[in-house]
Design a protein around this motif. Structure first.
Motif, PDB file in Angstrom:
ATOM      1  N   SER A   1       2.719  -2.299  -9.040  1.00  0.00           N
ATOM      2  CA  SER A   1       2.260  -1.179  -9.873  1.00  0.00           C
ATOM      3  C   SER A   1       3.357  -0.608 -10.756  1.00  0.00           C
ATOM      4  O   SER A   1       3.075   0.215 -11.631  1.00  0.00           O
ATOM      5  CB  SER A   1       1.693  -0.072  -8.977  1.00  0.00           C
ATOM      6  OG  SER A   1       2.703   0.416  -8.107  1.00  0.00           O
ATOM      7  N   ILE A   2       4.630  -1.010 -10.529  1.00  0.00           N
ATOM      8  CA  ILE A   2       5.727  -0.376 -11.276  1.00  0.00           C
ATOM      9  C   ILE A   2       5.606  -0.648 -12.768  1.00  0.00           C
ATOM     10  O   ILE A   2       5.713   0.263 -13.598  1.00  0.00           O
ATOM     11  CB  ILE A   2       7.087  -0.865 -10.738  1.00  0.00           C
ATOM     12  CG1 ILE A   2       7.411  -0.167  -9.421  1.00  0.00           C
ATOM     13  CG2 ILE A   2       8.199  -0.583 -11.736  1.00  0.00           C
ATOM     14  CD1 ILE A   2       8.762  -0.496  -8.850  1.00  0.00           C
ATOM     15  N   GLU A   3       5.402  -1.908 -13.143  1.00  0.00           N
ATOM     16  CA  GLU A   3       5.361  -2.246 -14.562  1.00  0.00           C
ATOM     17  C   GLU A   3       4.203  -1.554 -15.260  1.00  0.00           C
ATOM     18  O   GLU A   3       4.347  -1.029 -16.379  1.00  0.00           O
ATOM     19  CB  GLU A   3       5.274  -3.762 -14.733  1.00  0.00           C
ATOM     20  CG  GLU A   3       5.394  -4.219 -16.160  1.00  0.00           C
ATOM     21  CD  GLU A   3       5.549  -5.728 -16.291  1.00  0.00           C
ATOM     22  OE1 GLU A   3       5.386  -6.242 -17.413  1.00  0.00           O
ATOM     23  OE2 GLU A   3       5.827  -6.397 -15.267  1.00  0.00           O
ATOM     24  N   THR A   4       3.044  -1.495 -14.574  1.00  0.00           N
ATOM     25  CA  THR A   4       1.885  -0.825 -15.171  1.00  0.00           C
ATOM     26  C   THR A   4       2.153   0.658 -15.368  1.00  0.00           C
ATOM     27  O   THR A   4       1.860   1.242 -16.426  1.00  0.00           O
ATOM     28  CB  THR A   4       0.652  -1.029 -14.271  1.00  0.00           C
ATOM     29  OG1 THR A   4       0.430  -2.432 -14.085  1.00  0.00           O
ATOM     30  CG2 THR A   4      -0.576  -0.396 -14.897  1.00  0.00           C
ATOM     31  N   GLU A   5       2.727   1.297 -14.327  1.00  0.00           N
ATOM     32  CA  GLU A   5       3.008   2.727 -14.420  1.00  0.00           C
ATOM     33  C   GLU A   5       4.073   3.019 -15.480  1.00  0.00           C
ATOM     34  O   GLU A   5       3.993   4.020 -16.200  1.00  0.00           O
ATOM     35  CB  GLU A   5       3.460   3.256 -13.050  1.00  0.00           C
ATOM     36  CG  GLU A   5       2.391   3.237 -11.971  1.00  0.00           C
ATOM     37  CD  GLU A   5       1.280   4.246 -12.255  1.00  0.00           C
ATOM     38  OE1 GLU A   5       1.492   5.146 -13.083  1.00  0.00           O
ATOM     39  OE2 GLU A   5       0.195   4.120 -11.663  1.00  0.00           O
ATOM     40  N   LEU A   6       5.086   2.151 -15.564  1.00  0.00           N
ATOM     41  CA  LEU A   6       6.118   2.355 -16.576  1.00  0.00           C
ATOM     42  C   LEU A   6       5.532   2.249 -17.982  1.00  0.00           C
ATOM     43  O   LEU A   6       5.852   3.068 -18.864  1.00  0.00           O
ATOM     44  CB  LEU A   6       7.237   1.328 -16.399  1.00  0.00           C
ATOM     45  CG  LEU A   6       8.396   1.713 -15.482  1.00  0.00           C
ATOM     46  CD1 LEU A   6       9.356   0.545 -15.316  1.00  0.00           C
ATOM     47  CD2 LEU A   6       9.147   2.921 -16.023  1.00  0.00           C
ATOM     48  N   ASN A   7       4.683   1.260 -18.191  1.00  0.00           N
ATOM     49  CA  ASN A   7       4.046   1.118 -19.508  1.00  0.00           C
ATOM     50  C   ASN A   7       3.166   2.316 -19.832  1.00  0.00           C
ATOM     51  O   ASN A   7       3.112   2.777 -20.986  1.00  0.00           O
ATOM     52  CB  ASN A   7       3.225  -0.170 -19.566  1.00  0.00           C
ATOM     53  CG  ASN A   7       4.099  -1.407 -19.640  1.00  0.00           C
ATOM     54  OD1 ASN A   7       5.193  -1.368 -20.193  1.00  0.00           O
ATOM     55  ND2 ASN A   7       3.643  -2.508 -19.082  1.00  0.00           N
TER      56      ASN A   7
ATOM     57  N   ARG B   1       0.822  -1.209   0.000  1.00  0.00           N
ATOM     58  CA  ARG B   1       0.000   0.000   0.000  1.00  0.00           C
ATOM     59  C   ARG B   1       0.856   1.259   0.000  1.00  0.00           C
ATOM     60  O   ARG B   1       0.561   2.245  -0.691  1.00  0.00           O
ATOM     61  CB  ARG B   1      -0.913  -0.015   1.228  1.00  0.00           C
ATOM     62  CG  ARG B   1      -2.099  -0.975   1.089  1.00  0.00           C
ATOM     63  CD  ARG B   1      -2.983  -0.942   2.307  1.00  0.00           C
ATOM     64  NE  ARG B   1      -2.372  -1.687   3.416  1.00  0.00           N
ATOM     65  CZ  ARG B   1      -2.825  -1.634   4.657  1.00  0.00           C
ATOM     66  NH1 ARG B   1      -3.847  -0.869   4.971  1.00  0.00           N
ATOM     67  NH2 ARG B   1      -2.233  -2.342   5.597  1.00  0.00           N
ATOM     68  N   LEU B   2       1.951   1.214   0.789  1.00  0.00           N
ATOM     69  CA  LEU B   2       2.817   2.392   0.865  1.00  0.00           C
ATOM     70  C   LEU B   2       3.490   2.675  -0.483  1.00  0.00           C
ATOM     71  O   LEU B   2       3.450   3.798  -0.993  1.00  0.00           O
ATOM     72  CB  LEU B   2       3.881   2.165   1.948  1.00  0.00           C
ATOM     73  CG  LEU B   2       4.908   3.295   2.128  1.00  0.00           C
ATOM     74  CD1 LEU B   2       4.206   4.580   2.547  1.00  0.00           C
ATOM     75  CD2 LEU B   2       5.955   2.896   3.166  1.00  0.00           C
ATOM     76  N   TYR B   3       4.095   1.649  -1.078  1.00  0.00           N
ATOM     77  CA  TYR B   3       4.792   1.847  -2.348  1.00  0.00           C
ATOM     78  C   TYR B   3       3.818   2.164  -3.480  1.00  0.00           C
ATOM     79  O   TYR B   3       4.156   2.924  -4.400  1.00  0.00           O
ATOM     80  CB  TYR B   3       5.609   0.602  -2.701  1.00  0.00           C
ATOM     81  CG  TYR B   3       6.955   0.554  -2.042  1.00  0.00           C
ATOM     82  CD1 TYR B   3       7.935   1.488  -2.351  1.00  0.00           C
ATOM     83  CD2 TYR B   3       7.265  -0.433  -1.121  1.00  0.00           C
ATOM     84  CE1 TYR B   3       9.179   1.447  -1.758  1.00  0.00           C
ATOM     85  CE2 TYR B   3       8.516  -0.486  -0.513  1.00  0.00           C
ATOM     86  CZ  TYR B   3       9.465   0.458  -0.831  1.00  0.00           C
ATOM     87  OH  TYR B   3      10.703   0.417  -0.241  1.00  0.00           O
ATOM     88  N   GLU B   4       2.648   1.580  -3.442  1.00  0.00           N
ATOM     89  CA  GLU B   4       1.694   1.834  -4.515  1.00  0.00           C
ATOM     90  C   GLU B   4       1.316   3.316  -4.557  1.00  0.00           C
ATOM     91  O   GLU B   4       1.260   3.917  -5.634  1.00  0.00           O
ATOM     92  CB  GLU B   4       0.445   0.969  -4.317  1.00  0.00           C
ATOM     93  CG  GLU B   4      -0.560   1.102  -5.440  1.00  0.00           C
ATOM     94  CD  GLU B   4      -1.730   0.149  -5.276  1.00  0.00           C
ATOM     95  OE1 GLU B   4      -2.582   0.096  -6.187  1.00  0.00           O
ATOM     96  OE2 GLU B   4      -1.785  -0.526  -4.226  1.00  0.00           O
ATOM     97  N   ARG B   5       1.105   3.899  -3.378  1.00  0.00           N
ATOM     98  CA  ARG B   5       0.755   5.321  -3.339  1.00  0.00           C
ATOM     99  C   ARG B   5       1.937   6.189  -3.754  1.00  0.00           C
ATOM    100  O   ARG B   5       1.794   7.131  -4.538  1.00  0.00           O
ATOM    101  CB  ARG B   5       0.293   5.689  -1.927  1.00  0.00           C
ATOM    102  CG  ARG B   5      -0.158   7.141  -1.803  1.00  0.00           C
ATOM    103  CD  ARG B   5      -0.986   7.348  -0.562  1.00  0.00           C
ATOM    104  NE  ARG B   5      -0.282   6.852   0.615  1.00  0.00           N
ATOM    105  CZ  ARG B   5      -0.860   6.675   1.799  1.00  0.00           C
ATOM    106  NH1 ARG B   5      -2.143   6.936   1.939  1.00  0.00           N
ATOM    107  NH2 ARG B   5      -0.173   6.231   2.839  1.00  0.00           N
ATOM    108  N   GLU B   6       3.138   5.863  -3.238  1.00  0.00           N
ATOM    109  CA  GLU B   6       4.318   6.658  -3.578  1.00  0.00           C
ATOM    110  C   GLU B   6       4.653   6.558  -5.078  1.00  0.00           C
ATOM    111  O   GLU B   6       4.986   7.565  -5.715  1.00  0.00           O
ATOM    112  CB  GLU B   6       5.517   6.190  -2.750  1.00  0.00           C
ATOM    113  CG  GLU B   6       5.381   6.496  -1.281  1.00  0.00           C
ATOM    114  CD  GLU B   6       6.551   5.961  -0.471  1.00  0.00           C
ATOM    115  OE1 GLU B   6       6.639   6.279   0.731  1.00  0.00           O
ATOM    116  OE2 GLU B   6       7.375   5.213  -1.036  1.00  0.00           O
ATOM    117  N   ILE B   7       4.580   5.353  -5.608  1.00  0.00           N
ATOM    118  CA  ILE B   7       4.922   5.170  -7.027  1.00  0.00           C
ATOM    119  C   ILE B   7       3.883   5.842  -7.919  1.00  0.00           C
ATOM    120  O   ILE B   7       4.220   6.468  -8.938  1.00  0.00           O
ATOM    121  CB  ILE B   7       5.040   3.668  -7.343  1.00  0.00           C
ATOM    122  CG1 ILE B   7       6.282   3.093  -6.644  1.00  0.00           C
ATOM    123  CG2 ILE B   7       5.119   3.420  -8.835  1.00  0.00           C
ATOM    124  CD1 ILE B   7       6.364   1.590  -6.692  1.00  0.00           C
TER     125      ILE B   7
END
Length: 906
Positions: free
Chosen positions: A601-607, A445-451
């Motif tokens: 969420s990193i791969e989705t956000e990067l794409n 949850r923490l990383y998802e919001r920050e990313i």
């Protein structure tokens, strides 16, 4: 039987140097009685060979013949069938078993006795005698009593003679006999006289021996007396020894008692020592100090000292619980009680540690997320809270830093519990896995919001502001929609998208743009933002993976004892039923699963970011391919199987797909290009666009790892440029085909020569060849127009020569005689030639474009070609019209002046 034996010895065995020792009349068991004889024989020559021979009467019955023989050494067993009762049957075991029935039991016993004696005397490998009476083998004479006297004597005598070895003379005896025979010369010629002499000497020696014995009688008596005295002394000594033995008997009994007592004492001491060792072992390895017990029950898990005390206590508890007990220890009541105490301490401390670490996770998560407003929300609130305030300045002020929060303080605080987590992993697996799931849930949850916030800022910065400072956001070539952004950002982009030009670049656009139109600053800013995004994500992922490996002790690669399964939908670890817990998961896979869950969420956000960059400017895919390839290469060098390497590798596939789509789009736009029919073609836009693209790509891909992808794209683009230049040249109506080909391929050749792209060396040479060919073709076709009739005339002359007419006879042809030649030459005086060349210059000037600046090159080529044609015409006149005195109305010098003056006048 005796007569038969003598007959067999005479007729069969003597010729073969064999002696017959025993014979038995037999027939085969269970068949018709066909009598035969089994004979035991030995050879008379050394080495002695012992055989059992089967002899049978001939069919006519007048003589005996040898039918079969066996070596005695091949005999393995003799079976007499019954040792207690008379039984004529017996078996001989050679390679196969032979069963016989003797004519009488006495003959069978005699034959078996002979075989036994031969076996004992000659064979090392002893034959086994089964069901044979021991008396038969040990007392041979008794067995012979039952045989008739004559036969017994023959067998016995034969046995004795055969079995007594012949004693040869030794060397000394042989020498003595030879010396004796030398003394008597007649020893050989008169044996009787020699024998009488030996007899007389023997009698003399016997008498001397008797006299010597009688003379030694006195000494014999004395010797007998001494022997009697010695015997008496021996009796005396034996009496003393008996008395000594009686005296020592009591001492022996006492020593036996003492030895028995010492042995019992030694056994007792040994048992006591072993018991002491066992007690010492249990005390040393199963005793937990009060300090450790207190630390496990009440130790402070918040302070460094308390944590250190708990770590030491947990390690001591593990040592006590894992001690290898010897057989029987587990039955001791004290051991059972101690083990029960250890189990209670372990469970209580595990619960206390689990609760404390859960509280630590919650506290740290709240610490990082408390009063934390997402960055885009802060931007929007800042913009909306200031009426009339310039949004661009507000956003530019708060988007200056594109960074992700660092979690090193959280990692540093939690790493103090790493050894306790390892203890929990080894002792309470379920609680350890529960803590790992809790940590993953909080950090997800923490990383998802920050990313999400981080990528939203990156998208805002990519959208950028206009250079005039008016703060207008827009997406280059977009419809005003920013993928992955909030609705407010979308509205902001939509409101200003029409105020900025669409910048979805193509080779056609680049060919018509100036350097400022290309907006290099926008691309540079995009490149920096994309690099900043990757540079922020890389240490973040590596730090988190390193922390997970150290904190959860997953840096090694053994398989887990309790197999788990991964739910592909969310990456979480779930327990499976016992029936399905067969496939174990390595600890490296556990790290990867936790990282997939935390950073899902990193791969989705990067794409999404890549899609936005591609939408802003399709050439951004070049920057992204280089940057992403470099970061993938760096991540693989650190750990090829890491989460970062895998994720970036997946995203790199998307980037490469966008890059290929960009190249395909440029090729498609080339194929769709349309040229106006009313204006000249000149340099095609995709030709100049390819030059700008190549310059841009070379700058981007300098020292890049994915240079091969660019080279492949170059090949596709240049082939498309070549094909479409030819296509446009063929369709052109205003501009000649040769001009379109010449100008464009000259530009392509110049571009490839200046850039020095190694993979396009073949295309560079091809472009030069096409440029040269079409230049030559255009010059030749153009020069045919000013001197059209003269060209036609000489073409006809060449045609006649080609048909076989001799050159000196061409002047006799009606259409090509001297009068016709003079008539044609008069039509082209110098003035007319200059006028025609001036018109040609103007026409060429209209065909050629100013950008490529090939007019002077073409004009100079025409001059060279005109001079070549002039010399060719003069040569034909001299060869075909010799002595006619016909010459052209103008000279080469005149032509040079014409070309020079026309070029200067324009």
């Amino acid at each position: 039987m005796t007569a038969i034996k003598h007959a067999l010895q005479r007729d069969i065995f003597t010729p073969n140097d064999e002696r017959l020792l025993s014979i038995v009349n037999v027939c085969k068991a269970g068949k018709k009685k066909k009598n035969c004889f089994l004979c035991a024989t030995v050879t008379t020559e050394r080495p002695v060979q012992v055989k059992v021979v089967k002899v049978k009467k001939s069919d006519k019955g007048d003589f005996y013949k040898r039918q079969m023989a066996w070596e005695l050494r091949d005999l393995t067993e003799v079976d007499a069938k019954d040792a207690n009762k008379e039984n004529p049957e017996f078996d001989l075991h050679f390679e196969k078993v032979y069963r016989w029935v003797a004519s009488s039991t006495a003959e069978k016993n005699s034959f078996i006795s002979c075989i036994w004696k031969l076996n004992q005397r000659y064979l090392r490998k002893k034959v086994e005698f089964v069901n044979v009476s021991p008396q038969l083998l040990e007392e041979l004479p008794k067995a012979e009593e039952s045989v008739p006297s004559g036969e017994s004597q023959i067998v016995a005598g034969g046995d004795e003679d055969a079995l007594d070895d012949y004693q040869e003379l030794n060397a000394r005896e042989e020498q003595d006999i030879e010396s004796m025979m030398e003394v008597c010369e007649y020893a050989i010629s008169n044996a009787e006289a020699f024998a009488e002499k030996l007899s007389r000497e023997l009698q003399v020696l016997d008498g001397a021996n008797i006299q010597s014995i009688m003379a030694s009688e006195k000494q014999v008596n004395i010797l007998m007396q001494l022997l009697d005295q010695a015997l008496a002394e021996v009796d005396n000594i034996e009496g003393k020894l008996l008395s000594y033995e009686e005296m020592l008997q009591s001492v022996k009994e006492q020593m036996d008692q003492i030895s028995q007592s010492n042995r019992l004492i030694q056994i007792s001491n040994t048992n006591n020592g072993k018991l002491l060792d066992e007690i010492q072992f249990l005390v040393n390895y199963m005793d937990l100090s009060k300090g450790h017990i207190k630390a496990l029950q009440e130790g402070d898990l918040s302070s460094p000292k308390g944590i250190e005390a708990c770590i030491n206590a947990s390690e001591a508890l593990s040592q006590c619980m894992n001690v290898a007990l010897k057989p029987g220890h587990e039955k001791l009541m004290a051991v059972k009680q101690q083990q029960h105490l250890f189990s209670e301490l372990r469970d209580a401390f595990a619960r206390r540690l689990t609760n404390h670490l859960n509280n630590v996770f919650v506290h740290q998560f709240n610490h990082f997320s408390h009063f934390k407003m997402s960055i885009p929300q802060f931007y929007r609130s800042s913009c909306l809270s200031l009426p009339g305030h310039d949004q661009s300045s507000t956003l530019s002020q708060h988007t200056a830093e594109l960074t992700l929060p660092k979690h090193s303080p959280l990692h540093r605080d939690l790493l103090r519990y790493a050894k306790l987590m390892e203890w929990l992993k080894n002792t309470q697996r379920e609680k350890y896995e529960g803590l790992s799931r809790t940590y993953v849930d909080y950090m997800t949850r923490l990383y998802e919001r920050e990313i999400k916030d981080f990528f939203e800022v990156a998208k805002i910065k990519m959208a950028g502001t206009s250079k005039d400072g008016k703060g207008k956001f827009g997406l280059h070539g977009s419809s005003g929609k920013l993928t992955g952004s909030t609705s407010s950002l979308n509205k902001l982009a939509v409101s200003s998208s029409n105020s900025r030009r669409s910048q979805s670049s193509s080779l056609l656009d680049m060919g018509n743009m100036s350097a400022s139109d290309l907006d290099v600053a926008d691309r540079t800013r995009f490149d920096k933002i994309f690099e900043q995004v990757l540079s922020e994500l890389e240490p973040l992922c590596l730090a988190e993976q390193d922390f997970i490996s150290k904190f959860f002790k997953l840096q090694q690669n053994p398989t887990l004892a309790q197999a788990k399964n991964v739910d592909d939908s969310d990456g979480a670890v779930h327990s499976r039923p016992p029936s399905e817990q067969r496939h174990s998961i390595s600890e490296k896979d556990m790290v990867r699963m936790m990282m997939n869950k935390i950073f899902q969420s990193i791969e989705t956000e990067l794409n999404s970011l890549i899609a936005l960059g591609d939408k802003i400017d399709s050439f951004n895919s070049l920057y992204m391919l280089v940057k992403m390839s470099h970061h993938v290469w760096t991540a693989e060098n650190v750990d090829p199987a890491s989460y970062l390497s895998t994720t970036l590798g997946n995203v790199l596939v998307t980037v490469k797909r966008n890059f290929d789509k960009c190249i395909s789009g440029q090729i498609r736009q080339m194929e769709e290009v349309k040229i106006s029919k009313k204006s000249k073609v000149g340099l095609l836009p995709f030709v100049t666009g390819f030059e700008e693209f190549a310059k841009l790509a070379e700058a981007i891909f300098r020292n890049a790892e994915r240079r091969g992808d660019l080279d492949k794209a170059y090949i596709k683009l240049i082939r498309a440029v070549f094909n479409n230049v030819e296509k446009v040249a063929n369709e052109s109506q205003k501009t000649p085909r040769d001009v379109v080909m010449m100008e464009n391929f000259h530009h392509i050749f110049s571009t490839l020569s200046s850039l020095k792209i190694s993979c396009l060396e073949a295309e560079r040479k091809e472009a030069k060849q096409k440029y040269t060919e079409h230049l030559q073709s255009y010059v030749i076709n153009s020069l045919g127009q000013p001197l059209e009739k003269l060209n036609h005339f000489f073409e006809g002359v060449e045609a006649r020569v080609a048909q076989g007419v001799r050159e000196e006879e061409v002047s006799y042809q009606l259409a090509f005689n001297k009068q016709e030649l003079r008539k044609v030459i008069k039509e082209y005086p110098g003035k007319e030639v200059k006028k025609g060349l001036d018109n040609l210059y103007k026409k060429v000037d209209k065909h050629l474009c100013e950008e490529e600046n090939l007019l002077q090159v073409v004009w100079h080529s025409m001059q060279d070609e005109f001079i070549r044609q002039y010399k060719h015409f003069e040569g034909l006149i001299n060869r075909c019209y010799p002595g006619s005195g016909i010459t052209m109305e103008f000279t080469i010098q005149d032509m040079l002046e014409y070309f020079s003056s026309i070029a200067q006048s324009h």
